[in-house]
Design an enzyme around this catalytic site. Structure first.
Site, PDB file in Angstrom:
ATOM      1  N   GLU A 219      36.758  64.279  11.471  1.00  0.00           N
ATOM      2  CA  GLU A 219      36.727  62.847  12.330  1.00  0.00           C
ATOM      3  C   GLU A 219      37.056  61.729  11.719  1.00  0.00           C
ATOM      4  O   GLU A 219      36.283  61.209  11.539  1.00  0.00           O
ATOM      5  CB  GLU A 219      36.208  62.823  13.367  1.00  0.00           C
ATOM      6  CG  GLU A 219      35.952  63.641  14.396  1.00  0.00           C
ATOM      7  CD  GLU A 219      35.193  63.137  15.741  1.00  0.00           C
ATOM      8  OE1 GLU A 219      34.216  63.275  15.757  1.00  0.00           O
ATOM      9  OE2 GLU A 219      35.527  64.826  16.924  1.00  0.00           O
ATOM     10  N   GLU A 327      37.924  73.614  18.210  1.00  0.00           N
ATOM     11  CA  GLU A 327      36.775  73.235  19.325  1.00  0.00           C
ATOM     12  C   GLU A 327      37.374  73.427  20.622  1.00  0.00           C
ATOM     13  O   GLU A 327      37.484  72.601  21.738  1.00  0.00           O
ATOM     14  CB  GLU A 327      35.864  72.261  19.170  1.00  0.00           C
ATOM     15  CG  GLU A 327      35.532  71.779  18.053  1.00  0.00           C
ATOM     16  CD  GLU A 327      34.587  70.529  18.127  1.00  0.00           C
ATOM     17  OE1 GLU A 327      34.836  69.755  18.976  1.00  0.00           O
ATOM     18  OE2 GLU A 327      34.379  69.686  16.611  1.00  0.00           O
TER      19      GLU A 327
END
Ligand code: GLA
Length: 409
Positions: A219, A327
């Site tokens: 991220e 995910e």
């Protein structure tokens, strides 16, 4: 006769995938546990299929009663790893164990390999000044997960090394206290190198072959909270100490200390809206051979566009990256029958789309769902997973399974 046809169709699908997908022919090829197991599957197909043309004279020539895989792990064997994010609290829980080991051949620790969990604050602080650029670690919880994976013939994604979140504030300060002054760029780079080296060597030395993918950086790109190049500035101590090239250094150190079979990934959310941002910001790292793949987190909603998602996936693969969905969870508005039907279709379309991309040559090697059941998800109230809280399979599970070319009935 239908059974025989199914076996032949399965064999064809398998050979088609083996021929078209780099993922199945590389050394990173997912297999369900051991080579022997995979070979046995193939042998069963080739030895039983020819009897279709010969007269069936006795029971020996009968194919197995059920030839079509009934679990995710079997349905995607040889195509890509099927993973699950495993909370430490569920490891060894008898109620969950069967569902996990039947369906998944890869795990990601939901938390136990994150910096918050492996860095040891007390020992690092107590060890100063010796520990100033080499903090102390505690792998006790990560070890439980790694041992579980080994015991159950599973592989593991190591998630994540460098991330702005779930990384303790003290790790960035002079005296290893949360409120201390931030260290210099050079000191933080030395701590980063020490962190990456220690974690990778822990797994390399104690669990050779277990880790097939490492989320080196998580991220780091988001224009909303980033600098002019979209590199995350907000609440990011890596940026505050090292600067925008912290992503580059993370990959540089990871490549230096990773085993050859640990593929290095950049992992992020909302990838279908920031494909170019990611590809552009990773260009130098890619040019220098420091990265292998992109992890699309894939926290999605059933109202998202599967087409748009697949377009992004194709673009990453086209740019030369190995691709993993790391995910995956797909939220819906309620647990009504119609919402679950829509969600099931989404999962099915997504998996079929990935299979089509693989047939076109895309190197897609793993799909991990972020949790086991709707009773154990960070998106409570959105019912995003494959199993109900009571562990019964949802339409999402059935459609996920049915999308495999190895499932024929
Ligand atoms: C991000 C992280 C995961 C996890 C989820 C929320 O996607 O990469 O490790 O923390 O958020 O559960």
């Amino acid at each position: 006769m239908k059974k025989f046809t199914s076996i032949i169709a399965a064999a064809l699908a398998l050979s088609l995938l083996a021929g078209c997908s780099p993922s199945t022919s590389s050394s990173n090829k997912p297999s369900d546990g051991t080579d022997t197991e995979s070979k046995n599957d193939t042998a069963a197909v080739t030895t039983t299929a020819p009897v279709e043309t010969a007269p069936v004279t006795d029971a020996v020539t009968e194919p197995p009663a059920s030839s079509s895989p009934t679990t995710l792990r079997d349905a995607y064997d040889g195509i890509f790893y099927i993973g699950v994010a495993l909370p430490g609290s569920l490891i060894g829980n008898a109620k969950f164990n069967g569902v996990i080991t039947d369906n998944f051949n890869s795990i990601t620790c939901e938390n136990e390999t994150k910096p918050d969990f492996v860095l040891d604050a007390a020992a690092s602080r107590a060890g100063l000044p010796d520990t100033y650029t080499s903090p102390r670690f505690n792998f006790a919880q990560a070890k439980k997960a790694a041992d579980y994976a080994v015991k159950n013939n599973m592989k593991m994604r190591l998630h994540p090394l460098v991330w702005h979140a779930q990384t303790p504030a003290w790790f960035f300060t002079e005296d290893y206290t949360d409120g201390g002054a931030l260290v210099s760029r050079d000191v933080m780079l030395a701590r980063m190198e020490s962190y990456i080296k220690t974690v990778l060597e822990y797994f390399k030395d104690n669990y050779p072959g277990l880790i097939y993918a490492v989320d080196v950086v998580n991220e780091a790109f988001d224009t909303g909270v980033g600098d002019a190049n979209g590199i995350r500035m907000q609440e990011n101590r890596w940026y505050d100490t090292v600067g925008p090239d912290y992503v580059y250094y993370a990959f540089k150190y990871a490549r230096e200390y990773a085993a050859e079979d640990m593929k290095l990934f950049y992992n992020d959310y909302a990838c279908m809206w920031k494909t170019d941002l990611m590809i552009n910001n990773l260009a130098q790292i890619k040019d220098e051979g420091l990265i292998d793949g992109i992890g699309m987190q894939s926290h999605l909603a059933a109202t998202d566009s599967v087409t748009q998602f697949l377009r992004a996936a194709e673009k990453f693969c086209g740019a030369g990256y190995e691709l993993q969905l790391t995910e995956l969870d797909v939220g819906v508005k309620s647990d009504s029958e119609s919402e679950f039907k829509t969600q099931g279709k989404f999962y099915g379309d997504l998996m079929s789309g990935l299979i089509k991309l693989i047939k076109k040559g895309a190197n897609i090697t793993s799909v991990t769902v972020w949790g086991i059941s709707d009773g154990n998800t960070w998106r409570a109230g959105e019912y995003p997973l494959l199993f109900n809280a009571d562990l019964t399979p949802k339409p999402a599970y059935e459609q996920f399974l049915a999308a495999s070319p190895l499932v024929t009935e």
